[in-house]
Write a protein that holds these residues in place. Structure first.
Motif, PDB file in Angstrom:
ATOM      1  N   MET A  65      22.553  61.665 -31.887  1.00 53.19           N
ATOM      2  CA  MET A  65      23.468  62.678 -31.365  1.00 53.19           C
ATOM      3  C   MET A  65      24.655  62.029 -30.655  1.00 53.19           C
ATOM      4  N   ILE A  66      24.387  60.990 -29.882  1.00 54.14           N
ATOM      5  CA  ILE A  66      25.465  60.284 -29.184  1.00 54.14           C
ATOM      6  C   ILE A  66      26.417  59.639 -30.191  1.00 54.14           C
ATOM      7  N   SER A 123      18.375  75.467 -20.345  1.00 53.80           N
ATOM      8  CA  SER A 123      19.006  74.137 -20.359  1.00 53.80           C
ATOM      9  C   SER A 123      18.804  73.418 -21.688  1.00 53.80           C
ATOM     10  N   VAL A 124      17.612  73.523 -22.293  1.00 59.81           N
ATOM     11  CA  VAL A 124      17.384  72.833 -23.566  1.00 59.81           C
ATOM     12  C   VAL A 124      18.178  73.510 -24.683  1.00 59.81           C
ATOM     13  N   SER A 130      25.488  71.161 -27.683  1.00 59.32           N
ATOM     14  CA  SER A 130      26.442  70.134 -27.248  1.00 59.32           C
ATOM     15  C   SER A 130      27.349  69.693 -28.397  1.00 59.32           C
ATOM     16  N   GLN A 131      28.628  69.702 -28.132  1.00 56.61           N
ATOM     17  CA  GLN A 131      29.613  69.118 -29.055  1.00 56.61           C
ATOM     18  C   GLN A 131      30.511  68.123 -28.336  1.00 56.61           C
ATOM     19  N   ASP A 210      27.437  73.287 -37.818  1.00 53.47           N
ATOM     20  CA  ASP A 210      28.275  73.037 -36.641  1.00 53.47           C
ATOM     21  C   ASP A 210      27.475  72.458 -35.483  1.00 53.47           C
ATOM     22  N   PHE A 211      26.209  72.866 -35.389  1.00 57.56           N
ATOM     23  CA  PHE A 211      25.340  72.388 -34.298  1.00 57.56           C
ATOM     24  C   PHE A 211      24.062  71.816 -34.917  1.00 57.56           C
ATOM     25  N   PRO A 212      24.139  70.575 -35.383  1.00 61.17           N
ATOM     26  CA  PRO A 212      23.014  70.012 -36.143  1.00 61.17           C
ATOM     27  C   PRO A 212      21.736  69.797 -35.333  1.00 61.17           C
ATOM     28  N   TYR A 213      21.841  69.859 -34.005  1.00 59.89           N
ATOM     29  CA  TYR A 213      20.656  69.620 -33.177  1.00 59.89           C
ATOM     30  C   TYR A 213      20.214  70.883 -32.438  1.00 59.89           C
ATOM     31  N   LEU A 214      20.727  72.008 -32.887  1.00 55.56           N
ATOM     32  CA  LEU A 214      20.382  73.262 -32.233  1.00 55.56           C
ATOM     33  C   LEU A 214      18.970  73.734 -32.581  1.00 55.56           C
ATOM     34  N   LEU A 215      18.538  73.564 -33.828  1.00 56.34           N
ATOM     35  CA  LEU A 215      17.261  74.123 -34.260  1.00 56.34           C
ATOM     36  C   LEU A 215      16.071  73.612 -33.450  1.00 56.34           C
ATOM     37  N   PRO A 216      15.888  72.302 -33.290  1.00 57.48           N
ATOM     38  CA  PRO A 216      14.736  71.861 -32.481  1.00 57.48           C
ATOM     39  C   PRO A 216      14.818  72.336 -31.034  1.00 57.48           C
ATOM     40  N   CYS A 217      16.028  72.383 -30.488  1.00 54.41           N
ATOM     41  CA  CYS A 217      16.190  72.856 -29.116  1.00 54.41           C
ATOM     42  C   CYS A 217      15.905  74.355 -29.022  1.00 54.41           C
TER      43      CYS A 217
END
Length: 512
Positions: A65-66, A123-124, A130-131, A210-217
């Motif tokens: 992600m970073i 928060s998660v 996060s973008q 657009d938010f590739p890390y949204l699903l697990p969160c």
């Protein structure tokens, strides 16, 4: 005349001795364990499991992600920025966790727990949106600031149990974290970048592009919000909010106050029970007062001793978790094991399963047999063979690893895995100290009305360890290996010294 007069006197003395003997036997008899309040305990544990799910779900993808956020162009600096995220979480938690515990002493455990876990879910979810790096930092700060749940949950378990069943109840507390820590990384590892990895299912959904890390969160957040719903309908308040002046105490009848959750076999339990005994009028009147101010809590020698021991023990434990993965991944020629991520994962997962079985099946009976304090002090001694195992594992690896083929010979690999497994089993036994510590912290509380604040202080201690230990351990490991300090063994010497200090501090708990 004198002989006949002595008869009744001797008979009376004999009866007195029999009565004294019976009283002694009754006092030494082990009380029948009180049944656990399974409905309430189960609700608390459901809430607790959701927290590590949210906390650990980001670990598998945070480095990627970073990179995607273009925080740095240097791949070697990615770990530095992911470390910043973890440090921000720990610092925010350190600054706020005591206040959550203190608030629970005033308004009750239930509202603070429900609010805290709602904050974890929010928060998660924000982290998955996060973008920009600043957004990710803000989400982690929010997560740390709202993460005061563990001390309040510990207080609640202490209030819903007594000295006969607290050890069994507290043995489930760390297991809930272990279970959540298994589920969370699976979510983060399998559900991150779903549009890219599962195009047939998510490729057409613009949100996940657009938010590739949204699903697990989002899934982790759903776990948390579901647990909050369960808590809202089924969780009951455990804090007794009656004011001292509302409680009428008969001079001929002791106050019915349960001792802090601790085994009666412990020396610390005896002191705690004495503090909580209503037969001792000055102390019982102290017990009836409201939550103690921070200054008074910090003047409690038993509490300071327990918290100091907890800080050192947690620091050594976290250092192990950080160094083990680093040591296993480091090339053999630099003193590591050259393990793949898969091998490291298998080792850690196996150790987690053994720890679950150990705490569920072994801790309650040995706690009843030997007492909480004895287990706490003896388990810390196991750090020395664990620390000594690292250079031994390195030596086995160097003799059995083929640098050209980058493989182990079958025999050396079997020996290496056997030695590593033994070390992890011993380390799991050390993990019993955290169950013991939860019991001892509650026992060292000056009053039951201050349990929230006392566990809040314990939460601050844990947060401080999480802020200090990872950087300290990785830096010391790098210095030892890169500069060859003490032939690359400096980290183990320093680590053993820190464990020795922990054992020495623990001796102060004797006679509490």
């Amino acid at each position: 005349m004198s002989s006949s007069a002595a008869g009744p006197s001797e008979h009376t003395a004999l009866l007195d001795r029999r009565d004294s003997e019976q009283q002694r036997l009754d006092a030494n008899a082990k009380p029948t364990p009180t049944p656990l309040p399974w409905a309430q305990l189960g609700t608390v544990l459901v809430l607790r499991v959701s927290e590590p799910i949210a906390f650990t779900s980001i670990f598998p993808f945070v480095n990627r992600m970073i990179e995607d956020l273009h925080v740095t162009d240097d791949p070697a600096s990615v770990g530095y920025y992911s470390g910043i995220l973890e440090s921000l979480f720990a610092v925010a938690q350190f600054l706020t966790v005591f206040h959550w515990g203190s608030l629970s002493d005033r308004i009750g455990r239930r509202p603070v727990i429900l609010l805290g876990f709602t904050g974890v879910g929010v928060s998660v979810l924000l982290f998955g949106l996060s973008q920009a790096f600043w957004w990710a930092c803000a989400a982690r700060i929010l997560a740390g600031a709202l993460n005061g749940n563990a001390p309040v949950v510990r207080s609640m378990i202490g209030e819903m149990t007594d000295s006969t069943n607290s050890a069994r109840a507290f043995s489930f507390f760390p297991l809930s974290w272990v279970v959540g820590s298994i589920i969370g990384p699976l979510l983060g590892g399998f559900l991150s970048r779903p549009a890219e990895r599962y195009p047939s299912l998510f490729g057409s959904i613009a949100l996940f592009k657009d938010f590739p890390y949204l699903l697990p969160c989002a899934v982790a957040s759903a776990f948390t919000f579901t647990s909050v719903g369960v808590g809202y309908f089924y969780l009951k308040e455990t804090l007794n909010k009656k004011r001292p002046e509302d409680i009428i105490v008969s001079s001929s009848q002791p106050l019915d106050v349960k001792p802090a959750a601790v085994s009666s076999a412990d020396s610390i339990s005896s002191a705690s029970s004495a503090r909580l005994s209503a037969s001792d009028e000055p102390r019982s009147s102290t017990m009836l007062h409201g939550p103690q101010p921070l200054g008074i809590l910090l003047r409690s020698k038993p509490l300071v001793a327990v918290l100091t021991s907890y800080f050192l023990a947690t620091t050594v434990w976290i250092a192990f978790d950080v160094v083990l993965s680093l040591f296993a991944y480091t090339p053999v020629k630099r003193g590591g094991l050259s393990f793949s991520e898969r091998s490291i994962g298998i080792a850690l997962a196996t150790a987690a399963c053994f720890r679950i079985a150990l705490q569920l099946l072994l801790f309650p009976p040995i706690q009843r047999r030997f007492g909480t304090l004895a287990i706490y002090q003896k388990a810390l001694l196991l750090w020395f063979p664990v620390i000594a195992a690292f250079p031994v594992l390195s030596l086995i690896a160097q003799h059995g690893y083929d640098v050209e083929t980058e493989t182990y010979s079958p025999g050396s690999l079997a020996i290496l895995w056997a030695a590593l497994s033994l070390m992890l089993i011993i380390k799991c036994c050390i993990g019993l100290i955290f169950v013991c510590n939860m019991i001892l912290v509650n026992a060292a509380a000056p009053s039951r009305s201050s349990l929230g604040r006392v566990n809040g202080l314990a939460g601050m201690v844990a947060a401080a360890s999480h802020a200090v230990a990872p950087t300290m351990a990785t830096t010391l490991f790098a210095l030892s290996k890169n500069r060859g300090l003490l032939n690359g063994q400096l980290i183990w010497v320093v680590w053993a010294f820190l464990a020795f200090c922990t054992v020495l501090v623990n001796r102060r708990l004797k006679g509490l």
